[in-house]
Design an enzyme around this catalytic site. Structure first.
Site, PDB file in Angstrom:
ATOM      1  N   GLU A 271       0.835  -1.529  -0.318  1.00  0.00           N
ATOM      2  CA  GLU A 271       0.035  -0.410   0.387  1.00  0.00           C
ATOM      3  C   GLU A 271       1.099   1.096   0.027  1.00  0.00           C
ATOM      4  O   GLU A 271       2.099   1.366   0.483  1.00  0.00           O
ATOM      5  CB  GLU A 271      -0.972   0.078   1.853  1.00  0.00           C
ATOM      6  CG  GLU A 271      -1.842  -1.178   1.218  1.00  0.00           C
ATOM      7  CD  GLU A 271      -3.059  -0.851   2.222  1.00  0.00           C
ATOM      8  OE1 GLU A 271      -3.553  -2.093   2.568  1.00  0.00           O
ATOM      9  OE2 GLU A 271      -2.421  -0.322   3.389  1.00  0.00           O
TER      10      GLU A 271
ATOM     11  N   CYS B 112       3.627   9.086   0.903  1.00  0.00           N
ATOM     12  CA  CYS B 112       4.096   7.625   2.030  1.00  0.00           C
ATOM     13  C   CYS B 112       4.366   6.334   0.935  1.00  0.00           C
ATOM     14  O   CYS B 112       3.234   5.846   0.682  1.00  0.00           O
ATOM     15  CB  CYS B 112       3.364   7.856   3.122  1.00  0.00           C
ATOM     16  SG  CYS B 112       3.783   6.439   4.324  1.00  0.00           S
TER      17      CYS B 112
ATOM     18  N   CYS C  41       6.810  -6.487   6.952  1.00  0.00           N
ATOM     19  CA  CYS C  41       7.841  -5.703   7.961  1.00  0.00           C
ATOM     20  C   CYS C  41       7.776  -6.914   9.182  1.00  0.00           C
ATOM     21  O   CYS C  41       7.576  -8.081   9.037  1.00  0.00           O
ATOM     22  CB  CYS C  41       6.882  -4.622   9.103  1.00  0.00           C
ATOM     23  SG  CYS C  41       8.366  -3.987   9.643  1.00  0.00           S
TER      24      CYS C  41
ATOM     25  N   CYS D 161       6.388  -4.776  15.593  1.00  0.00           N
ATOM     26  CA  CYS D 161       6.377  -3.630  16.528  1.00  0.00           C
ATOM     27  C   CYS D 161       5.002  -4.253  16.524  1.00  0.00           C
ATOM     28  O   CYS D 161       3.668  -3.636  16.305  1.00  0.00           O
ATOM     29  CB  CYS D 161       6.192  -2.212  16.242  1.00  0.00           C
ATOM     30  SG  CYS D 161       8.090  -1.407  15.998  1.00  0.00           S
TER      31      CYS D 161
ATOM     32  N   CYS E 295       1.699  -2.064  15.792  1.00  0.00           N
ATOM     33  CA  CYS E 295       1.376  -1.921  14.028  1.00  0.00           C
ATOM     34  C   CYS E 295       0.742  -2.973  13.207  1.00  0.00           C
ATOM     35  O   CYS E 295       1.158  -3.942  13.576  1.00  0.00           O
ATOM     36  CB  CYS E 295       2.981  -1.746  13.507  1.00  0.00           C
ATOM     37  SG  CYS E 295       2.905  -1.008  11.948  1.00  0.00           S
TER      38      CYS E 295
ATOM     39  N   CYS F  43      -0.192   6.212  10.165  1.00  0.00           N
ATOM     40  CA  CYS F  43       0.807   5.237  10.611  1.00  0.00           C
ATOM     41  C   CYS F  43       0.591   4.078  11.042  1.00  0.00           C
ATOM     42  O   CYS F  43      -0.555   4.297  12.036  1.00  0.00           O
ATOM     43  CB  CYS F  43       1.654   6.308  11.533  1.00  0.00           C
ATOM     44  SG  CYS F  43       2.487   7.758  10.331  1.00  0.00           S
TER      45      CYS F  43
END
Length: 391
Positions: free
Chosen positions: A119, A132, A139, A143, A146, A381
């Protein structure tokens, strides 16, 4: 229109698990944007194409944002389509686009050649258009607050796959798919991507070679690249200290954004598992060295999580640690935590957020609360999870 492609397979990581080695998947097709101009000419020659044709196609791609052979009339008609398809193979298949903020925010979901999903988010602000972008599908930094990190790492993106996100967005911008802009400064600035932040899916410094290549394609002048200002590019990282030092030595004055989220090791070990490798002080030392080498002020990203990391004493500790490394080198961006499915955490209360900011300001630390865009389309974010269907 649907595309029959295999589904990505990324195992959800166990809490605290870090993944540096991307799973092996089918390699993305080699694309003109994977190479610098000299490399393109050499590659074209290997394909049996005269090297100067790579220069011509580069101008179409980076200046005109064109991939349609029919629009490249300076190329010989005979064999034109085969030539262009050889140098510009399709990399991203549009899956869906979602808009928010009265059309001033556009999230694009793309499927890659192997079925992996990424995305990117395009946002118009007064006087600029910011994008962005993603550097990985998923990932590996894990975290827990997230959505991307919780999905695990599917694979690294190629340089061209990263760049193509910007080119696709710039094309959408030229075609009027992003609202606003009228009476908003220079007309030329309204139809170009002026700022790019590596804050989408993935840890860009864990995919260092491809991300560095993408930076070059973004900032190198045409026909080498898109000709953006390096000062308009921001590289975000959770704190891979050796890679920060390596980036500082590249001689490209991009901005560094360190996703810190806690000033103490005890909490940061939980919130940002990379802290088990490089502690808070090591990450901050690397960020300070980046400033000293590049002269570019560093941003500290700090997601404010209710009753977890938003205490006044943590603001004081952060201010003390930053000031211990000098003045004028850093800026803090507190970010109200964006909600993600299944998360046990939420954003700080407004009064607590204000107190956190005031404590940092009292230490003389420039502090600006980050504007949250696209949270209602899971485009803010920490929300990018690249699902094929609306959530």
């Amino acid at each position: 229109m649907t595309t029959d492609l295999p589904a990505p397979t990324a195992a959800r990581p166990v809490p605290g698990q870090l993944t540096f080695q991307a799973p092996r998947r089918g390699k993305a097709p080699t694309h003109l944007a994977d190479h610098d101009l000299a490399g393109r000419k050499e590659w074209a020659t290997e394909l049996g194409i005269p090297g100067f044709r790579a220069d011509q196609v580069s101008r179409h791609y980076f200046e005109r944002l064109v991939t349609d052979p029919d629009q490249m009339t300076d190329l010989p008609k005979a064999g034109r389509r085969e030539l262009v398809e050889g140098l510009l193979p399709p990399l991203l298949t549009p899956v869906r686009a979602l808009s928010a903020d009265d059309g001033a925010t556009l999230k694009q979901v793309h499927r890659l050649h192997d079925g992996a999903m990424v995305e990117s988010v395009l946002m118009r602000y007064p006087g600029r258009v910011t994008m962005c972008i993603s550097s990985q599908a998923g990932c590996g930094m894990n975290c827990p607050f997230c959505a991307t990190g919780q999905a695990g790492l599917t694979r690294n993106l190629s340089t061209a796959e990263i760049v193509e996100q910007v080119v696709a967005a710039a094309r959408a911008l030229r075609h009027g798919q992003l609202a606003g802009g009228e009476g908003d400064g220079d007309a030329a600035e309204q139809v170009r991507v002026s700022n790019v932040v590596f804050m989408g899916m993935g840890e860009a410094l864990a995919n260092y070679k491809a991300s560095l290549g993408a930076i070059h394609r973004l900032v190198d002048p045409s026909p080498h690249g898109l000709g953006m200002s390096a000062r308009g590019v921001t590289m975000s990282t959770v704190g891979l200290a050796p890679a920060i030092d390596k980036l500082a030595g590249e001689g490209i004055p991009v901005t560094l954004a360190l996703s810190l989220h806690a000033p103490d090791d005890e909490l940061r070990d939980e919130l940002v598992p990379i802290n088990t490798r490089w502690k808070v002080d090591e990450a901050l030392d690397a960020a300070r060295r980046y400033f000293e080498t590049t002269g570019r002020r560093v941003s500290i990203e700090y997601a404010l999580i209710r009753d977890i990391n938003d205490q006044a004493w943590r603001a004081d500790l952060l201010g003390e640690k930053l000031n211990a490394r000098g003045r004028g080198w850093v800026h803090v961006n507190p970010i109200p935590l964006n909600p993600t499915p299944g998360s046990k955490w939420t954003a700080s209360r407004r009064g607590v957020e204000q107190q956190f900011v005031e404590r940092l300001l009292a230490h003389g630390i420039p502090t600006t609360v980050r504007d949250t865009r696209g949270s209602d389309i899971d485009g803010a974010c920490g929300q990018l999870a690249a699902t094929a269907e609306p959530t």
